[in-house]
Scaffold this active site. Structure first.
Site, PDB file in Angstrom:
ATOM      1  N   ASP A 167       0.864  -1.181   0.000  1.00 37.89           N
ATOM      2  CA  ASP A 167       0.000   0.000   0.000  1.00 37.89           C
ATOM      3  C   ASP A 167       0.902   1.233   0.000  1.00 37.89           C
ATOM      4  O   ASP A 167       1.505   1.572   1.020  1.00 37.89           O
ATOM      5  CB  ASP A 167      -0.899   0.022   1.242  1.00 37.89           C
ATOM      6  CG  ASP A 167      -1.988  -1.049   1.211  1.00 37.89           C
ATOM      7  OD1 ASP A 167      -1.711  -2.143   0.660  1.00 37.89           O
ATOM      8  OD2 ASP A 167      -3.083  -0.798   1.739  1.00 37.89           O
ATOM      9  N   LYS A 231      -6.946   3.459  -3.593  1.00 35.81           N
ATOM     10  CA  LYS A 231      -7.369   3.491  -2.192  1.00 35.81           C
ATOM     11  C   LYS A 231      -7.573   4.933  -1.742  1.00 35.81           C
ATOM     12  O   LYS A 231      -6.775   5.805  -2.062  1.00 35.81           O
ATOM     13  CB  LYS A 231      -6.295   2.786  -1.356  1.00 35.81           C
ATOM     14  CG  LYS A 231      -6.504   2.793   0.147  1.00 35.81           C
ATOM     15  CD  LYS A 231      -5.371   2.036   0.831  1.00 35.81           C
ATOM     16  CE  LYS A 231      -5.391   2.175   2.340  1.00 35.81           C
ATOM     17  NZ  LYS A 231      -4.245   1.490   2.987  1.00 35.81           N
ATOM     18  N   LYS A 267     -10.309   0.355  -2.611  1.00 33.27           N
ATOM     19  CA  LYS A 267     -10.229   0.159  -1.170  1.00 33.27           C
ATOM     20  C   LYS A 267     -10.528   1.466  -0.437  1.00 33.27           C
ATOM     21  O   LYS A 267      -9.674   2.337  -0.346  1.00 33.27           O
ATOM     22  CB  LYS A 267      -8.836  -0.350  -0.777  1.00 33.27           C
ATOM     23  CG  LYS A 267      -8.656  -0.552   0.734  1.00 33.27           C
ATOM     24  CD  LYS A 267      -7.261  -1.075   1.059  1.00 33.27           C
ATOM     25  CE  LYS A 267      -7.005  -1.113   2.560  1.00 33.27           C
ATOM     26  NZ  LYS A 267      -5.648  -1.618   2.893  1.00 33.27           N
TER      27      LYS A 267
END
Length: 331
Positions: A167, A231, A267
């Site tokens: 991430d 995300k 996400k």
């Protein structure tokens, strides 16, 4: 809010029904990339927020709620990203990810455990033999303010320790200053560092991007750079995932697949704390991009406290009684 289809210019810059032609023309300079990104359809904020709010009013019946709760549990990246994280805390969290409710082994496991790079090996040890992935934040999380070699070293360390997913955070300062090419090149470099070993989630920190148009531009920038997921947030700022900013990401991945044939996951992270909120996001997914994204390979929740509420609601459906927080572990 009306659906925005990709522009003819965008479609013309892509291979027919295939992958992007490296977006060669758009990525030659900041100017070219600015023209490309600012040529995307604009967003009506009032319409966007009204659609997101209306989808959140859908009524979910008991059988559908039970399905939604299990689906949401299976989509969680169970997360601890604190300076006070210890190996013991990470081991406990990883064990919980595999068996969220030890009293009911029919409870699905979570999608992943998300930790700092130095805790990857600890999580990996506990999760060995399970289907739960290890995700690691990297690239100078959460600010993203470091030189590229430092960011890439961060990624290499996490993957060497066993991370299945990375991430990364974008440099919001560079993005807001209009240095789109710098952001794109960093994403592409991290994507190359991940190779086939790890999937890449690109975090935009939507609460710092000011406008929905900027969130859409960042979404396309991330996907052009090779993101497997886009995300919303780090969970470290005041405004994190909301239905409206998540809707922007969902529309972006829908349009990107329509134009390129490439599917990218979404996400939302930060601030999603209870079952009611999680189900609203699942409705948003179903109504915007459809069943293809209703799977933890393509949709995740970045959360820590959400899991306990889902477990309590699951127990209530099974027993007819609300068990309360004493019946789940404290993370």
């Amino acid at each position: 809010m009306p659906t925005n289809a990709p522009s003819p210019e965008l479609s013309a810059s892509l291979e027919q029904g295939g992958t992007p032609i490296a977006f060669a023309d758009a990525t030659t300079s900041d100017g070219a990339l600015r023209r490309f990104l600012h040529g995307l359809p604009g967003i009506d904020p009032v319409g966007l927020e009204a659609r997101a709010a209306s989808l959140g009013t859908r009524s979910i019946k008991t059988s559908a709620k039970a399905y939604a709760i299990d689906l949401a549990i299976s989509m969680i990246d169970l997360t601890t990203l604190e300076g006070a994280d210890t190996p013991g805390k990470v081991r406990a969290l990883a064990a919980k990810a595999v068996h969220p409710d030890p009293t009911d082994r029919t409870t699905p496991h979570t999608a992943a455990v998300c930790v700092y790079p130095d805790m990857v090996a600890t999580a990996k040890e506990v999760l060995k033999g399970s289907d739960v992935k290890v995700a690691s934040v990297a690239t100078a999380f959460p600010a993203g303010r470091a030189a590229l070699p430092v960011k890439l070293a961060d990624v290499r360390d996490a993957i060497a320790a066993g991370a299945d997913e990375i991430d990364m955070v974008i440099d919001r300062g560079a993005f807001l200053a209009g240095h789109y090419l710098k952001v794109y090149e960093e994403i592409a470099a991290v994507r190359a560092e991940c190779g086939e070993q790890a999937r890449l989630k690109v975090i935009f920190e939507t609460g710092e991007l000011s406008t929905y148009d900027n969130i859409r531009r960042a979404s396309w920038l991330g996907m052009m750079g090779g993101a497997d997921f886009i995300k919303t947030s780090t969970g470290k700022v005041a405004v994190n995932a909301t239905p409206a900013n998540t809707l922007v990401l969902l529309e972006a991945v829908r349009d990107f697949r329509a134009a390129t044939g490439t599917q990218v996951g979404v996400k939302p992270a930060g601030g999603i704390r209870n079952t009611k909120e999680a189900i609203k996001f699942l409705v948003l997914v179903n109504e915007t991009v459809g069943e293809d994204w209703l799977d933890n390979h393509w949709f995740r929740f970045g959360a820590s406290s959400l899991l306990n509420d889902l477990l309590m609601q699951r127990q209530k459906l099974a027993t007819g009684r609300y068990s309360g927080p004493d019946y789940v572990t404290v993370d």
